[in-house]
Design a protein around this motif. Sequence first.
Motif, PDB file in Angstrom:
ATOM      1  N   MET A   1       0.714  -1.645   0.225  1.00  0.00           N
ATOM      2  CA  MET A   1      -0.163   0.178  -0.046  1.00  0.00           C
ATOM      3  C   MET A   1       0.951   1.072   0.467  1.00  0.00           C
ATOM      4  O   MET A   1       0.295   2.223  -0.419  1.00  0.00           O
ATOM      5  N   GLU A   2       1.694   0.965  -0.245  1.00  0.00           N
ATOM      6  CA  GLU A   2       2.697   1.963   0.275  1.00  0.00           C
ATOM      7  C   GLU A   2       4.220   2.279  -0.758  1.00  0.00           C
ATOM      8  O   GLU A   2       4.533   3.743  -1.117  1.00  0.00           O
ATOM      9  N   ASP A   3       3.950   1.131  -1.333  1.00  0.00           N
ATOM     10  CA  ASP A   3       5.168   1.079  -2.276  1.00  0.00           C
ATOM     11  C   ASP A   3       5.287   1.047  -3.479  1.00  0.00           C
ATOM     12  O   ASP A   3       4.679  -0.414  -3.622  1.00  0.00           O
ATOM     13  N   ASP A   4       5.198   2.074  -4.586  1.00  0.00           N
ATOM     14  CA  ASP A   4       4.371   1.491  -6.219  1.00  0.00           C
ATOM     15  C   ASP A   4       5.078   0.570  -6.719  1.00  0.00           C
ATOM     16  O   ASP A   4       4.832   0.481  -7.835  1.00  0.00           O
ATOM     17  N   ARG A   5       5.793   0.379  -6.494  1.00  0.00           N
ATOM     18  CA  ARG A   5       7.190  -1.164  -7.195  1.00  0.00           C
ATOM     19  C   ARG A   5       6.922  -2.081  -7.163  1.00  0.00           C
ATOM     20  O   ARG A   5       6.844  -2.725  -7.682  1.00  0.00           O
ATOM     21  N   ILE A   6       6.355  -2.351  -5.634  1.00  0.00           N
ATOM     22  CA  ILE A   6       4.997  -4.062  -5.811  1.00  0.00           C
ATOM     23  C   ILE A   6       4.157  -3.590  -6.672  1.00  0.00           C
ATOM     24  O   ILE A   6       2.959  -3.066  -6.472  1.00  0.00           O
ATOM     25  N   LYS A   7       3.666  -4.791  -7.960  1.00  0.00           N
ATOM     26  CA  LYS A   7       2.686  -4.884  -9.032  1.00  0.00           C
ATOM     27  C   LYS A   7       2.048  -5.789  -7.992  1.00  0.00           C
ATOM     28  O   LYS A   7       0.856  -6.190  -9.139  1.00  0.00           O
ATOM     29  N   ALA A   8       1.875  -6.671  -7.469  1.00  0.00           N
ATOM     30  CA  ALA A   8       1.230  -7.968  -6.782  1.00  0.00           C
ATOM     31  C   ALA A   8       1.379  -8.348  -5.723  1.00  0.00           C
ATOM     32  O   ALA A   8       3.108  -8.221  -5.049  1.00  0.00           O
ATOM     33  N   ALA A   9       0.582  -9.018  -4.507  1.00  0.00           N
ATOM     34  CA  ALA A   9       0.910  -9.178  -3.930  1.00  0.00           C
ATOM     35  C   ALA A   9       0.046 -10.377  -3.181  1.00  0.00           C
ATOM     36  O   ALA A   9      -1.114 -10.644  -3.677  1.00  0.00           O
ATOM     37  N   ILE A  10       0.708 -11.498  -2.607  1.00  0.00           N
ATOM     38  CA  ILE A  10       0.180 -12.753  -1.786  1.00  0.00           C
ATOM     39  C   ILE A  10       0.839 -12.634  -0.206  1.00  0.00           C
ATOM     40  O   ILE A  10       1.044 -12.353   0.025  1.00  0.00           O
ATOM     41  N   LEU A  11      -0.840 -13.053   1.082  1.00  0.00           N
ATOM     42  CA  LEU A  11      -0.651 -13.052   1.748  1.00  0.00           C
ATOM     43  C   LEU A  11      -0.442 -14.525   1.877  1.00  0.00           C
ATOM     44  O   LEU A  11      -2.289 -14.924   2.105  1.00  0.00           O
ATOM     45  N   LEU A  12       0.096 -14.678   3.052  1.00  0.00           N
ATOM     46  CA  LEU A  12      -0.162 -16.814   3.604  1.00  0.00           C
ATOM     47  C   LEU A  12      -0.161 -16.262   4.691  1.00  0.00           C
ATOM     48  O   LEU A  12       0.405 -16.037   5.990  1.00  0.00           O
ATOM     49  N   ASP A  13      -1.744 -16.760   5.305  1.00  0.00           N
ATOM     50  CA  ASP A  13      -2.329 -16.304   6.553  1.00  0.00           C
ATOM     51  C   ASP A  13      -1.592 -15.455   7.402  1.00  0.00           C
ATOM     52  O   ASP A  13      -0.954 -15.205   8.899  1.00  0.00           O
TER      53      ASP A  13
END
Length: 363
Positions: free
Chosen positions: A216-228
């Motif tokens: 949510m803060e760094d626009d370099r991240i283009k996809a996110a996966i949250l494991l539990d």
Amino acid sequence: MGVFRKVELLKDYTRTETFQEESEGRKIVISIYYPDTEGVLNKNASAMKYMELFGPCEQQARELLQDIGMNMEIINTLSTSISDRTFQSKSKRSYPVIIYSPALGLDRDMYIYNIEALAKQGFIVVTVSAAYEAMFTVCPSGEFINQSEAMRQIKAADYTDLHNLISIRKKDIQYVLDHLSTLNSMDKDVKGLFDMNKIGIIGHSIGGATALDLTMEDDRIKAAILLDASMHLYIENEEKNNTVPLLVLRQKASTLESLSNILQEKLANDFIKGQEALFQNWNGYKSFLKIRKATHMSFSDLSLYEEGENLKQRTCEIHTCLNELISKFLVEHLLDQGQGYSALISRVHKDFCEIHGSGEEIL
């Protein structure tokens, strides 16, 4: 296909170590996993045993794992297709990059089941340590960093302390991303190797909370996966970016009722509140899934060697399911290639199901 690994110790001298009295720069150990697209490892058969990943401190790591009750007989049978070698490629192509942030207490490389699978799919995976927070951190110099005494006292309900850890981890990862950009432009061995326009992030537990916050803060991240992920630590903020493709993978205890059986009442309530808020607030593509047989540690390697052979087989099945979901999600939503993930989750599966923010199954 084999996988290369390069371990590096970075030091951020603009920050000091939080858990040390001495005033020294923040230590960040990273492992960079590269796909062996040219088949070098197949010719030389130089793959490592699992415990060799913790070299040159393999014996210290072995003793610590044994002390906490891990099944060393199982660990000794585990192998990898990884080689600690300097990566040299004749290829001029760039590879998408996946940043990995571990659960509280776990070593950065205790996700080999998924790291190997992603590297063989053509991703570069960079795992980021949490020095003094993990049960141990191995530096390439041979320094063995134990978990700090202060970290051993932190509990799941210590919200302020946990948010502080998230802040530290975010700065660590941003420092790593800056380092990768520098390597990309200046290091002759890897110049242009990292596709800095295709960066995804995967985080487990507090690492998942970190991944979410950083996305949510760094626009370099283009996809996110949250494991539990530790959803009780999610903070709503309308000013933050929430349009990146998001995959939330949850264990079998995904509802308030099921969580209340394993967590304190306040934690369970806060966890579901955070999960529901994320479900409601995320404006980009989002997919929330429950892995039916998974527990919290099923998302790491740890569950492979803390149990007996029968439960190990169940963990292997869960890992197979996770690998397929994660790789297809990244191919579709990070690389913008095909609709393999959409097709996969559109069918009924015995291993996973789609859920609402409440954790209830979507029928």
